[in-house]
Design a protein around this motif. Structure first.
Motif, PDB file in Angstrom:
ATOM      1  N   TYR A   6       0.849  -1.201   0.000  1.00  0.00           N
ATOM      2  CA  TYR A   6       0.000   0.000   0.000  1.00  0.00           C
ATOM      3  C   TYR A   6       0.882   1.247   0.000  1.00  0.00           C
ATOM      4  N   SER A   7       0.357   2.330  -0.519  1.00  0.00           N
ATOM      5  CA  SER A   7       1.020   3.638  -0.426  1.00  0.00           C
ATOM      6  C   SER A   7       2.486   3.597  -0.870  1.00  0.00           C
ATOM      7  N   PRO A   8       2.746   3.173  -2.104  1.00  0.00           N
ATOM      8  CA  PRO A   8       4.137   3.013  -2.544  1.00  0.00           C
ATOM      9  C   PRO A   8       4.930   4.313  -2.571  1.00  0.00           C
ATOM     10  N   PHE A   9       4.225   5.447  -2.569  1.00  0.00           N
ATOM     11  CA  PHE A   9       4.935   6.736  -2.574  1.00  0.00           C
ATOM     12  C   PHE A   9       4.821   7.423  -1.218  1.00  0.00           C
ATOM     13  N   GLY A  10       4.423   6.659  -0.199  1.00  0.00           N
ATOM     14  CA  GLY A  10       4.357   7.218   1.145  1.00  0.00           C
ATOM     15  C   GLY A  10       3.162   8.126   1.362  1.00  0.00           C
ATOM     16  N   SER A  11       2.141   8.035   0.504  1.00  0.00           N
ATOM     17  CA  SER A  11       0.891   8.797   0.638  1.00  0.00           C
ATOM     18  C   SER A  11       1.074  10.298   0.508  1.00  0.00           C
ATOM     19  N   HIS A  35       9.270   7.970  -9.761  1.00  0.00           N
ATOM     20  CA  HIS A  35       8.092   7.217  -9.318  1.00  0.00           C
ATOM     21  C   HIS A  35       8.031   5.861 -10.030  1.00  0.00           C
ATOM     22  N   ILE A  51      -0.521  -0.726  -4.988  1.00  0.00           N
ATOM     23  CA  ILE A  51      -1.710   0.011  -5.423  1.00  0.00           C
ATOM     24  C   ILE A  51      -1.473   1.518  -5.274  1.00  0.00           C
ATOM     25  N   PRO A  52      -0.692   2.092  -6.212  1.00  0.00           N
ATOM     26  CA  PRO A  52      -0.511   3.542  -6.173  1.00  0.00           C
ATOM     27  C   PRO A  52      -1.839   4.249  -6.443  1.00  0.00           C
ATOM     28  N   ARG A  53      -2.016   5.401  -5.798  1.00  0.00           N
ATOM     29  CA  ARG A  53      -3.191   6.229  -6.068  1.00  0.00           C
ATOM     30  C   ARG A  53      -2.750   7.418  -6.896  1.00  0.00           C
ATOM     31  N   SER A  54      -3.561   7.784  -7.894  1.00  0.00           N
ATOM     32  CA  SER A  54      -3.283   9.019  -8.622  1.00  0.00           C
ATOM     33  C   SER A  54      -4.575   9.618  -9.151  1.00  0.00           C
ATOM     34  N   GLY A  55      -4.651  10.928  -9.097  1.00  0.00           N
ATOM     35  CA  GLY A  55      -5.766  11.657  -9.683  1.00  0.00           C
ATOM     36  C   GLY A  55      -5.367  12.308 -11.001  1.00  0.00           C
ATOM     37  N   HIS A  59       0.006  10.646 -14.696  1.00  0.00           N
ATOM     38  CA  HIS A  59       0.689   9.844 -13.675  1.00  0.00           C
ATOM     39  C   HIS A  59       0.235   8.390 -13.746  1.00  0.00           C
ATOM     40  N   GLU A  62       1.919   6.697 -16.547  1.00  0.00           N
ATOM     41  CA  GLU A  62       3.318   6.478 -16.159  1.00  0.00           C
ATOM     42  C   GLU A  62       3.425   5.263 -15.226  1.00  0.00           C
ATOM     43  N   ASN A  63       2.519   5.201 -14.261  1.00  0.00           N
ATOM     44  CA  ASN A  63       2.565   4.116 -13.280  1.00  0.00           C
ATOM     45  C   ASN A  63       2.291   2.767 -13.939  1.00  0.00           C
TER      46      ASN A  63
HETATM   47  N1  NAP Z   1      -7.367   0.236   3.171  1.00  0.00           N
HETATM   48  C1  NAP Z   1      -6.303   0.753   3.751  1.00  0.00           C
HETATM   49  O1  NAP Z   1      -6.028   0.519   4.893  1.00  0.00           O
HETATM   50  C2  NAP Z   1      -5.380   1.596   2.918  1.00  0.00           C
HETATM   51  C3  NAP Z   1      -4.262   2.129   3.517  1.00  0.00           C
HETATM   52  C4  NAP Z   1      -3.386   2.862   2.733  1.00  0.00           C
HETATM   53  C5  NAP Z   1      -3.675   3.031   1.388  1.00  0.00           C
HETATM   54  N2  NAP Z   1      -4.780   2.510   0.831  1.00  0.00           N
HETATM   55  C6  NAP Z   1      -5.047   2.680  -0.591  1.00  0.00           C
HETATM   56  O2  NAP Z   1      -3.830   2.496  -1.261  1.00  0.00           O
HETATM   57  C7  NAP Z   1      -3.750   3.399  -2.367  1.00  0.00           C
HETATM   58  C8  NAP Z   1      -2.474   4.183  -2.185  1.00  0.00           C
HETATM   59  O3  NAP Z   1      -2.710   5.590  -2.057  1.00  0.00           O
HETATM   60  P1  NAP Z   1      -1.985   6.591  -1.074  1.00  0.00           P
HETATM   61  O4  NAP Z   1      -2.604   7.901  -1.310  1.00  0.00           O
HETATM   62  O5  NAP Z   1      -1.950   6.069   0.292  1.00  0.00           O
HETATM   63  O6  NAP Z   1      -0.464   6.635  -1.468  1.00  0.00           O
HETATM   64  P2  NAP Z   1       0.517   6.620  -2.699  1.00  0.00           P
HETATM   65  O7  NAP Z   1      -0.052   5.880  -3.841  1.00  0.00           O
HETATM   66  O8  NAP Z   1       1.792   6.171  -2.091  1.00  0.00           O
HETATM   67  O9  NAP Z   1       0.721   8.180  -3.066  1.00  0.00           O
HETATM   68  C9  NAP Z   1      -0.215   8.915  -3.731  1.00  0.00           C
HETATM   69  C10 NAP Z   1       0.469  10.216  -4.133  1.00  0.00           C
HETATM   70  O10 NAP Z   1       1.449   9.974  -5.149  1.00  0.00           O
HETATM   71  C11 NAP Z   1       1.237  10.863  -6.249  1.00  0.00           C
HETATM   72  N3  NAP Z   1       1.597  10.151  -7.483  1.00  0.00           N
HETATM   73  C12 NAP Z   1       1.089   8.990  -7.966  1.00  0.00           C
HETATM   74  N4  NAP Z   1       1.688   8.623  -9.108  1.00  0.00           N
HETATM   75  C13 NAP Z   1       2.596   9.617  -9.384  1.00  0.00           C
HETATM   76  C14 NAP Z   1       3.533   9.824 -10.441  1.00  0.00           C
HETATM   77  N5  NAP Z   1       3.669   8.949 -11.461  1.00  0.00           N
HETATM   78  N6  NAP Z   1       4.301  10.951 -10.422  1.00  0.00           N
HETATM   79  C15 NAP Z   1       4.193  11.840  -9.399  1.00  0.00           C
HETATM   80  N7  NAP Z   1       3.334  11.691  -8.361  1.00  0.00           N
HETATM   81  C16 NAP Z   1       2.546  10.586  -8.353  1.00  0.00           C
HETATM   82  C17 NAP Z   1      -0.229  11.208  -6.205  1.00  0.00           C
HETATM   83  O11 NAP Z   1      -0.405  12.489  -6.781  1.00  0.00           O
HETATM   84  P3  NAP Z   1      -1.335  12.691  -8.095  1.00  0.00           P
HETATM   85  O12 NAP Z   1      -2.730  12.395  -7.697  1.00  0.00           O
HETATM   86  O13 NAP Z   1      -1.073  14.105  -8.453  1.00  0.00           O
HETATM   87  O14 NAP Z   1      -0.819  11.728  -9.148  1.00  0.00           O
HETATM   88  C18 NAP Z   1      -0.495  11.245  -4.697  1.00  0.00           C
HETATM   89  O15 NAP Z   1      -0.115  12.495  -4.155  1.00  0.00           O
HETATM   90  C19 NAP Z   1      -5.029   4.198  -2.384  1.00  0.00           C
HETATM   91  O16 NAP Z   1      -5.891   3.593  -3.313  1.00  0.00           O
HETATM   92  C20 NAP Z   1      -5.523   4.054  -0.936  1.00  0.00           C
HETATM   93  O17 NAP Z   1      -6.919   4.161  -0.853  1.00  0.00           O
HETATM   94  C21 NAP Z   1      -5.637   1.791   1.589  1.00  0.00           C
END
Ligand code: NAP
Length: 80
Positions: A6-11, A35, A51-55, A59, A62-63
């Motif tokens: 989860y959270s590969p980019f540290g959220s 990334h 499971i990276p998240r992006s809006g 991105h 790219e992912n």
């Molecule tokens: N169920 C649980 O307990 C749980 C816990 C943690 C996480 N999750 C899920 O895991 C997923 C991970 O999301 P996360 O938000 O925690 O962390 P994440 O994926 O580590 O980081 C998301 C951040 O990275 C940026 N990003 C993504 N791809 C990029 C790229 N190619 N270049 C530059 N920036 C990039 C996004 O910005 P942009 O939007 O601008 O691309 C956003 O700010 C989500 O779906 C979340 O719901 C679930």
């Protein structure tokens, strides 16, 4: 058993993850973003998912493309 990272980019957009200069250079040499480098490393064995998240559509594209990035043994040694 498959592990999900989860959270590969540290959220936090990935900016809080300080990559050493050697890995930034490696990303440049491979013509990929840092990334993509991080995702490709997580996915390198095939038995770990992430499971990276992006809006941002760019991105997301790219992912997805990071799935096709591979590393030589010497490149993997840099991460170690
Ligand atoms: N169920 C649980 O307990 C749980 C816990 C943690 C996480 N999750 C899920 O895991 C997923 C991970 O999301 P996360 O938000 O925690 O962390 P994440 O994926 O580590 O980081 C998301 C951040 O990275 C940026 N990003 C993504 N791809 C990029 C790229 N190619 N270049 C530059 N920036 C990039 C996004 O910005 P942009 O939007 O601008 O691309 C956003 O700010 C989500 O779906 C979340 O719901 C679930």
């Amino acid at each position: 058993i498959t592990t999900i990272g989860y959270s590969p980019f540290g959220s936090g957009s990935g900016k809080s993850i300080k990559l050493p200069p050697e890995l930034r250079t490696l990303a440049k040499e491979k013509n990929i973003s840092t990334h993509q480098l991080m995702l490709a490393w997580v996915l390198r064995h095939g038995d770990v998912l992430t499971i990276p998240r992006s809006g941002e559509a760019s991105h997301m594209a790219e992912n997805i493309a990071a799935v096709d990035v591979t590393f030589s043994p010497d490149e993997l040694a840099l991460f170690d």
